[in-house]
Write a protein that holds these residues in place. Structure first.
Motif, mmCIF file in Angstrom:
data_model
loop_
_atom_site.group_PDB
_atom_site.id
_atom_site.type_symbol
_atom_site.label_atom_id
_atom_site.label_comp_id
_atom_site.label_asym_id
_atom_site.label_seq_id
_atom_site.Cartn_x
_atom_site.Cartn_y
_atom_site.Cartn_z
ATOM 1 N N ARG A 9 -20.833 15.495 15.125
ATOM 2 C CA ARG A 9 -20.418 14.560 14.071
ATOM 3 C C ARG A 9 -20.772 15.165 12.721
ATOM 4 N NH1 ARG A 9 -18.460 9.858 15.596
ATOM 5 N NH2 ARG A 9 -18.987 9.091 17.641
ATOM 6 N N ILE A 10 -19.809 15.157 11.830
ATOM 7 C CA ILE A 10 -20.028 15.666 10.484
ATOM 8 C C ILE A 10 -19.895 14.500 9.519
ATOM 9 C CG2 ILE A 10 -19.164 17.198 8.680
ATOM 10 C CD1 ILE A 10 -18.284 19.088 10.825
ATOM 11 N N ASN A 12 -19.266 12.404 6.290
ATOM 12 C CA ASN A 12 -18.442 12.528 5.097
ATOM 13 C C ASN A 12 -18.440 11.159 4.416
ATOM 14 O OD1 ASN A 12 -16.682 13.112 3.091
ATOM 15 N ND2 ASN A 12 -14.984 13.681 4.385
ATOM 16 N N HIS A 14 -17.678 10.132 1.638
ATOM 17 C CA HIS A 14 -16.573 9.822 0.735
ATOM 18 C C HIS A 14 -15.299 9.476 1.486
ATOM 19 C CE1 HIS A 14 -19.226 11.145 -2.385
ATOM 20 N NE2 HIS A 14 -19.393 12.284 -1.753
ATOM 21 N N SER A 16 -12.854 11.124 2.530
ATOM 22 C CA SER A 16 -11.680 11.984 2.397
ATOM 23 C C SER A 16 -12.084 13.275 1.709
ATOM 24 C CB SER A 16 -10.595 11.285 1.592
ATOM 25 O OG SER A 16 -11.048 11.059 0.279
ATOM 26 N N ASP A 18 -12.267 17.667 1.475
ATOM 27 C CA ASP A 18 -12.823 18.742 2.285
ATOM 28 C C ASP A 18 -14.342 18.657 2.335
ATOM 29 O OD1 ASP A 18 -10.303 19.760 2.732
ATOM 30 O OD2 ASP A 18 -10.407 21.176 1.065
ATOM 31 N N ILE A 19 -14.888 19.130 3.436
ATOM 32 C CA ILE A 19 -16.332 19.231 3.587
ATOM 33 C C ILE A 19 -16.712 20.660 3.241
ATOM 34 C CG2 ILE A 19 -18.244 19.073 5.206
ATOM 35 C CD1 ILE A 19 -16.504 17.044 6.763
ATOM 36 N N HIS A 20 -17.721 20.836 2.418
ATOM 37 C CA HIS A 20 -18.116 22.159 1.952
ATOM 38 C C HIS A 20 -18.555 23.039 3.119
ATOM 39 C CE1 HIS A 20 -20.109 25.249 -0.442
ATOM 40 N NE2 HIS A 20 -19.315 24.822 -1.423
ATOM 41 N N LEU A 23 -22.187 23.037 4.321
ATOM 42 C CA LEU A 23 -22.603 21.918 5.164
ATOM 43 C C LEU A 23 -22.214 22.175 6.608
ATOM 44 C CD1 LEU A 23 -23.764 19.115 5.652
ATOM 45 C CD2 LEU A 23 -21.552 18.163 4.972
ATOM 46 N N ILE A 24 -21.006 22.657 6.840
ATOM 47 C CA ILE A 24 -20.565 22.952 8.205
ATOM 48 C C ILE A 24 -21.448 24.026 8.830
ATOM 49 C CG2 ILE A 24 -18.675 23.875 9.595
ATOM 50 C CD1 ILE A 24 -16.773 22.485 7.604
#
Length: 41
Positions: A9-10, A12, A14, A16, A18-20, A23-24
């Motif tokens: 699980r990532i 987010n 916000h 919506s 992109d996820i930096h 972080l990934i």
């Protein structure tokens, strides 16, 4: 994110956008998954 039998699980907050990449990478590191392993799966 799901690859094979692994599910991560990532967060987010916000909802919506992109996820930096950093972080990934950190999430994969904490899960014990290398970037190469993730890309191959």
């Amino acid at each position: 994110m799901t690859k094979g039998k692994k599910k991560i699980r990532i967060p987010n907050p916000h909802g919506s956008g992109d996820i930096h990449v950093s972080l990934i990478k950190e999430i994969l590191r904490q899960a014990g998954i290398s970037s190469n392993e993730w890309d191959k799966a």
